[in-house]
Motif scaffolding. Structure first.
Motif, short mmCIF file in Angstrom:
data_model
loop_
_atom_site.label_atom_id
_atom_site.label_comp_id
_atom_site.label_asym_id
_atom_site.label_seq_id
_atom_site.Cartn_x
_atom_site.Cartn_y
_atom_site.Cartn_z
N LYS B 24 -2.61 -6.77 11.08
CA LYS B 24 -2.50 -5.39 10.59
C LYS B 24 -1.17 -5.23 9.90
O LYS B 24 -0.14 -5.63 10.45
N THR B 25 -1.18 -4.69 8.70
CA THR B 25 0.08 -4.50 7.98
C THR B 25 0.19 -3.06 7.50
O THR B 25 -0.81 -2.41 7.17
N LEU B 26 1.42 -2.59 7.47
CA LEU B 26 1.71 -1.25 6.96
C LEU B 26 3.05 -1.33 6.27
O LEU B 26 3.97 -1.98 6.76
N ILE B 27 3.17 -0.71 5.11
CA ILE B 27 4.47 -0.65 4.46
C ILE B 27 4.71 0.79 4.05
O ILE B 27 3.82 1.45 3.52
N SER B 28 5.89 1.31 4.38
CA SER B 28 6.19 2.70 4.04
C SER B 28 6.52 2.77 2.56
O SER B 28 7.46 2.12 2.09
N HIS B 29 5.71 3.47 1.82
CA HIS B 29 5.90 3.62 0.38
C HIS B 29 5.14 4.86 -0.04
O HIS B 29 4.02 5.07 0.39
N LYS B 30 5.73 5.66 -0.94
CA LYS B 30 5.07 6.93 -1.23
C LYS B 30 3.87 6.79 -2.17
O LYS B 30 3.05 7.69 -2.26
N MET B 31 3.74 5.65 -2.87
CA MET B 31 2.57 5.39 -3.72
C MET B 31 2.29 6.57 -4.65
O MET B 31 1.20 7.16 -4.61
N GLU B 32 3.28 6.91 -5.48
CA GLU B 32 3.11 8.04 -6.41
C GLU B 32 2.00 7.68 -7.41
O GLU B 32 2.10 6.69 -8.13
N SER B 33 0.94 8.50 -7.46
CA SER B 33 -0.26 8.10 -8.19
C SER B 33 -0.16 8.28 -9.70
O SER B 33 -0.97 7.75 -10.45
#
Lengths: 138, 109
Positions: B24-33
């Motif tokens: 399981k992986t998670l990366i904190s990033h706001k992913m501005e669309s």
């Protein structure tokens, strides 16, 4: 059963509406799938797409795909401004051809998954997700 | 925008030879669309992580191509086969050219 003039008129209108609606729904997402498949024929079966029936928050909708024997699986959100969502390419050490992630959905729509199998054939499946609050900002 | 980007990975420390493990992986990033607008009506430019890969001892496990429809703080769950002891390298590629990597060591036993 006899048709009155009013019934006939209503039937005609209904039929006209049915023929017009699909044209509106077919948009850029078709091209996205064609780009992935290269225009090859897309079959069914062997691919599972798990998505919630109702998503309260369109910003994070959990989806998972599973297609034993697939080389790659693409997810397409047919109602998003950019229909592309993600493409999973499975490598040599993949334990199974399945993956889960969280996606954004602009509104109620069909989510489509297309898998490219190891033998080069393609299969497709879809699932309708009702979205209460859309996830594209505004 | 590489502010506050922090990768987190959950992988087993040990495994049997040939075992299939869940990662399981998670990366904190706001992913501005690139779809949203600010208070003045100007479009906020797109800024996302567009690719994620996982390799084990140099052999590919999964390679994900990502688009703006991936949620903030991208999360992935997938399975990997462990053929021998080694290092699992996770790599995220940001639109702005940054590359974030994290490594997990898996032992046999």
């Amino acid at each position: 059963m006899e048709f009155t003039r009013r019934d006939t008129l209503a039937l005609g209108l209904g039929a006209a509406a049915l023929t017009v609606l699909p044209i509106r729904a077919v948009a850029a997402w078709d091209d996205v799938i064609t780009a992935f498949t290269g225009g090859a024929e897309v079959g069914e079966g062997g691919l599972t797409l798990t998505a919630p029936e109702i998503a309260e928050n369109g910003n994070t909708v959990p989806v998972s795909v599973d297609a034993p024997g697939a080389a790659a699986i693409m997810i397409v959100a047919t109602g998003n401004p950019t229909p592309n969502v993600a493409t999973f390419n499975f490598g040599e050490l993949a334990g199974s051809q399945s993956a889960s992630t969280r996606i954004r959905l602009a509104g109620t729509q069909d989510v489509v998954a297309v898998a490219r199998m190891a033998d080069g054939s393609f299969v497709q499946t879809q699932s309708t997700v009702k979205v209460t609050i859309g996830g594209c900002g505004g | 925008m590489a502010i506050g980007v922090k990768p987190r990975v959950k992988a087993p420390k040990t495994a049997e030879v040939g075992e299939v493990v869940t990662i399981k992986t998670l990366i904190s990033h706001k992913m501005e669309s690139g779809q949203r607008k600010d208070g003045d009506g100007n479009v906020i430019p797109r800024s996302i992580i567009h690719r994620f890969t996982c390799d084990y001892n140099g052999v590919n496990v999964i390679d994900v191509e990502m688009h703006p429809a991936i949620s903030t703080n991208p999360y992935f769950e997938f399975e990997a086969t462990i053929p021998e002891a080694g290092d699992m390298v996770f790599t995220w590629y940001d639109d702005d050219g940054d590359v974030y990597t994290t490594t997990k060591t898996v032992a046999i036993g």
